[in-house]
Design a protein around this motif. Structure first.
Motif, mmCIF file in Angstrom:
data_model
loop_
_atom_site.group_PDB
_atom_site.id
_atom_site.type_symbol
_atom_site.label_atom_id
_atom_site.label_comp_id
_atom_site.label_asym_id
_atom_site.label_seq_id
_atom_site.Cartn_x
_atom_site.Cartn_y
_atom_site.Cartn_z
ATOM 1 N N ALA A 1 -13.335 1.115 5.743
ATOM 2 C CA ALA A 1 -12.441 1.748 4.770
ATOM 3 C C ALA A 1 -11.811 3.021 5.319
ATOM 4 O O ALA A 1 -10.598 3.225 5.213
ATOM 5 N N SER A 2 -12.620 3.894 5.911
ATOM 6 C CA SER A 2 -12.077 5.161 6.418
ATOM 7 C C SER A 2 -11.252 4.946 7.680
ATOM 8 O O SER A 2 -10.251 5.648 7.894
ATOM 9 N N THR A 3 -11.628 3.973 8.513
ATOM 10 C CA THR A 3 -10.844 3.680 9.713
ATOM 11 C C THR A 3 -9.493 3.076 9.337
ATOM 12 O O THR A 3 -8.461 3.379 9.944
ATOM 13 N N LEU A 4 -9.480 2.217 8.319
ATOM 14 C CA LEU A 4 -8.224 1.664 7.835
ATOM 15 C C LEU A 4 -7.262 2.765 7.423
ATOM 16 O O LEU A 4 -6.077 2.756 7.798
ATOM 17 N N CYS A 5 -7.759 3.738 6.657
ATOM 18 C CA CYS A 5 -6.886 4.749 6.058
ATOM 19 C C CYS A 5 -6.522 5.876 7.011
ATOM 20 O O CYS A 5 -5.597 6.648 6.728
ATOM 21 N N SER A 6 -7.211 6.000 8.125
ATOM 22 C CA SER A 6 -6.931 7.090 9.061
ATOM 23 C C SER A 6 -6.257 6.615 10.344
ATOM 24 O O SER A 6 -5.412 7.319 10.910
ATOM 25 N N TYR A 7 -6.596 5.416 10.784
ATOM 26 C CA TYR A 7 -6.199 4.938 12.115
ATOM 27 C C TYR A 7 -5.288 3.717 12.065
ATOM 28 O O TYR A 7 -4.253 3.674 12.739
ATOM 29 N N ILE A 8 -5.639 2.734 11.241
ATOM 30 C CA ILE A 8 -4.910 1.463 11.250
ATOM 31 C C ILE A 8 -3.589 1.559 10.494
ATOM 32 O O ILE A 8 -2.520 1.239 11.023
ATOM 33 N N LEU A 9 -3.633 1.991 9.242
ATOM 34 C CA LEU A 9 -2.429 2.015 8.419
ATOM 35 C C LEU A 9 -1.330 2.931 8.974
ATOM 36 O O LEU A 9 -0.143 2.561 8.934
ATOM 37 N N PRO A 10 -1.662 4.109 9.514
ATOM 38 C CA PRO A 10 -0.590 4.923 10.107
ATOM 39 C C PRO A 10 0.131 4.230 11.261
ATOM 40 O O PRO A 10 1.349 4.397 11.423
ATOM 41 N N ILE B 1 0.872 -1.179 0.000
ATOM 42 C CA ILE B 1 0.000 0.000 0.000
ATOM 43 C C ILE B 1 0.906 1.224 0.000
ATOM 44 O O ILE B 1 1.671 1.435 0.941
ATOM 45 N N GLU B 2 0.846 2.010 -1.064
ATOM 46 C CA GLU B 2 1.769 3.138 -1.166
ATOM 47 C C GLU B 2 1.103 4.493 -0.945
ATOM 48 O O GLU B 2 1.793 5.501 -0.756
ATOM 49 N N SER B 3 -0.215 4.534 -0.959
ATOM 50 C CA SER B 3 -0.905 5.791 -0.686
ATOM 51 C C SER B 3 -2.286 5.483 -0.138
ATOM 52 O O SER B 3 -2.840 4.403 -0.397
ATOM 53 N N MET B 4 -2.838 6.424 0.621
ATOM 54 C CA MET B 4 -4.153 6.215 1.231
ATOM 55 C C MET B 4 -4.827 7.565 1.434
ATOM 56 O O MET B 4 -4.174 8.602 1.532
ATOM 57 N N ALA B 5 -6.156 7.545 1.497
ATOM 58 C CA ALA B 5 -6.911 8.768 1.752
ATOM 59 C C ALA B 5 -8.224 8.421 2.432
ATOM 60 O O ALA B 5 -8.801 7.355 2.189
ATOM 61 N N SER B 6 -8.680 9.321 3.292
ATOM 62 C CA SER B 6 -9.957 9.125 3.983
ATOM 63 C C SER B 6 -10.693 10.457 4.065
ATOM 64 O O SER B 6 -10.114 11.483 4.437
ATOM 65 N N ILE B 7 -11.956 10.436 3.696
ATOM 66 C CA ILE B 7 -12.823 11.610 3.800
ATOM 67 C C ILE B 7 -14.109 11.181 4.490
ATOM 68 O O ILE B 7 -14.681 10.143 4.140
ATOM 69 N N VAL B 8 -14.552 11.954 5.462
ATOM 70 C CA VAL B 8 -15.746 11.596 6.236
ATOM 71 C C VAL B 8 -16.649 12.812 6.403
ATOM 72 O O VAL B 8 -16.297 13.932 6.039
ATOM 73 N N GLY B 9 -17.821 12.550 6.998
ATOM 74 C CA GLY B 9 -18.779 13.604 7.271
ATOM 75 C C GLY B 9 -18.571 14.255 8.627
ATOM 76 O O GLY B 9 -17.655 13.914 9.382
ATOM 77 N N LYS B 10 -19.452 15.175 8.943
ATOM 78 C CA LYS B 10 -19.331 15.985 10.160
ATOM 79 C C LYS B 10 -19.386 15.130 11.426
ATOM 80 O O LYS B 10 -18.589 15.321 12.357
ATOM 81 N N GLU C 1 -16.442 14.446 14.460
ATOM 82 C CA GLU C 1 -16.617 14.770 15.874
ATOM 83 C C GLU C 1 -16.286 13.595 16.793
ATOM 84 O O GLU C 1 -16.304 13.723 18.016
ATOM 85 N N GLY C 2 -15.970 12.427 16.200
ATOM 86 C CA GLY C 2 -15.672 11.229 16.980
ATOM 87 C C GLY C 2 -14.216 11.135 17.381
ATOM 88 O O GLY C 2 -13.410 12.040 17.128
ATOM 89 N N PRO C 3 -13.830 10.030 18.009
ATOM 90 C CA PRO C 3 -12.474 9.854 18.529
ATOM 91 C C PRO C 3 -11.376 9.909 17.472
ATOM 92 O O PRO C 3 -10.236 10.246 17.785
ATOM 93 N N LEU C 4 -11.707 9.594 16.219
ATOM 94 C CA LEU C 4 -10.707 9.582 15.148
ATOM 95 C C LEU C 4 -10.723 10.864 14.323
ATOM 96 O O LEU C 4 -10.027 10.961 13.315
ATOM 97 N N GLY C 5 -11.492 11.853 14.761
ATOM 98 C CA GLY C 5 -11.747 13.045 13.957
ATOM 99 C C GLY C 5 -10.516 13.726 13.393
ATOM 100 O O GLY C 5 -10.497 14.154 12.243
ATOM 101 N N LYS C 6 -9.452 13.809 14.191
ATOM 102 C CA LYS C 6 -8.242 14.511 13.756
ATOM 103 C C LYS C 6 -7.376 13.676 12.809
ATOM 104 O O LYS C 6 -6.401 14.185 12.252
ATOM 105 N N LEU C 7 -7.723 12.419 12.638
ATOM 106 C CA LEU C 7 -6.900 11.527 11.826
ATOM 107 C C LEU C 7 -7.328 11.472 10.363
ATOM 108 O O LEU C 7 -6.544 11.067 9.508
ATOM 109 N N PHE C 8 -8.556 11.857 10.080
ATOM 110 C CA PHE C 8 -9.040 11.806 8.696
ATOM 111 C C PHE C 8 -8.389 12.914 7.871
ATOM 112 O O PHE C 8 -8.090 13.996 8.385
#
Length: 337
Positions: free
Chosen positions: A285-294, A16-25, A29-36
């Protein structure tokens, strides 16, 4: 090289050489908010309908993954992507402008696992140098299709989960010594149907499939839970997690310390009124790219078993009284270095 009944170990693991995550409001506001990468304050994403909003979400996420990796779009051979909507309309309308050959996938909330399974096999076999794996969901489109109109204001049981408005995309490339994480193996799930019919408790419907796939992974690779720093399911939520842990304990596998769930991590159950947790293709998908992979990239976790889970129901099957079969696909992710 194939191992066991349902698994593949890659001799030259795709990366995996690149990743991106985009979420809603709400997700922001959740625990991972700053990671997206992006938290969009407008859940309409500038569109006229909820479905168009989810398509815009997919397009923006794919573009961002390509941009972050400084990758030329023409070098991406295939796109493996999906969503929860009938005929995959979020994906088909959302990716048309990418002009990348598309495999549209439906594995319900397991879709990101399915995309990574197929994408990794394609790259490892030499049929592509680069692919994108992507999955999305949107709270409003899912509620509209599967449950009740938002304006109805119906009460939700505590067993219900909250569909994530979000999308995650990764670029998977052929084997090399640099990258975010290596995909060292996969275990492809099979349908598991235990006759469960409660559409307001998806965690219970999916837990048996998660159990089967994790147990199959252990059997095929000759490992147990101690082999992994983390085993992370897709969106079982609190109820599904409890069932999974009980099932595993009956097979003498104690997962309490090593297991977590994307649906539990993405929301604060106490303050965000999401009941049992998060769900939807965009959850894993968004948790993988914001929280797990880093955490894999920086070496916090050396080896992770990522297991998105899906409940294969439709409004037609549910209204006809059919049970809700589940499926789960596992991806073995390892630190590079």
């Amino acid at each position: 090289m194939q191992i066991g009944k349902a698994s593949i170990k890659f001799e030259e693991p795709p990366v995996i050489e690149s990743m991106a995550s985009i979420v809603g409001k709400k997700e922001g506001e959740g625990p991972l908010g700053k990671l997206f990468d992006v938290v969009e304050q407008d859940d309409m994403f500038g569109a006229d309908t909820w479905e168009q909003a989810e398509s815009a979400l997919q397009k923006q996420t794919a573009d961002l993954a390509i941009e972050k990796g400084d990758i030329r779009k023409k070098d991406i051979r295939y796109l493996f992507a999906g969503d929860l909507l009938g005929q995959l309309i979020a994906t088909s309308f959302g990716t048309v402008d990418l002009e990348i050959p598309l495999f549209g996938l439906y594995g319900a909330c397991s879709t990101m696992g399915e995309a990574l399974n197929l994408g990794a096999m394609t790259v490892a076999a030499g049929y592509a140098d680069k692919i994108i794996a992507m999955a999305s969901s949107h709270f409003a489109t899912a509620e509209k299709q599967f449950r009740f109109p938002l304006a109805y204001g119906n009460q939700r049981p505590f067993s219900a989960t909250w569909t994530v408005t979000g999308c995650g995309a990764v670029v998977v490339s052929k084997h090399k010594s640099e990258g975010i994480a290596a995909i060292t193996g996969i275990t492809t799930g099979r349908m598991v149907d235990m006759g469960y019919k409660d559409s307001m408790n998806m965690g219970a419907a999916m837990a048996p499939a998660a159990f089967h796939t994790i147990e199959q992974n252990f059997e095929d690779f000759g490992v147990d839970e101690s082999y992994y720093d983390k085993i992370i399911t897709g969106d079982l939520g609190e109820i599904g997690r409890t069932i999974l842990l009980d099932f595993m304990k009956n097979k003498d596998h104690v997962l309490e310390e090593v297991h977590t769930d994307c649906g539990i991590e993405i929301y604060d159950q106490e303050t965000q009124d999401t009941h049992a947790g998060g769900s939807g293709c965009g959850c894993a998908a968004s948790t993988l790219c914001s929280y797990i992979l880093p955490k894999i990239k920086d070496g916090t976790w050396k080896r992770v078993l990522f297991v998105p889970t899906g409940a294969l129901l439709s409004t037609v099957s549910f209204n006809e009284g059919q049970p809700i079969p589940g499926i789960a696909h596992a991806v073995m992710l390892e630190h590079i270095g």
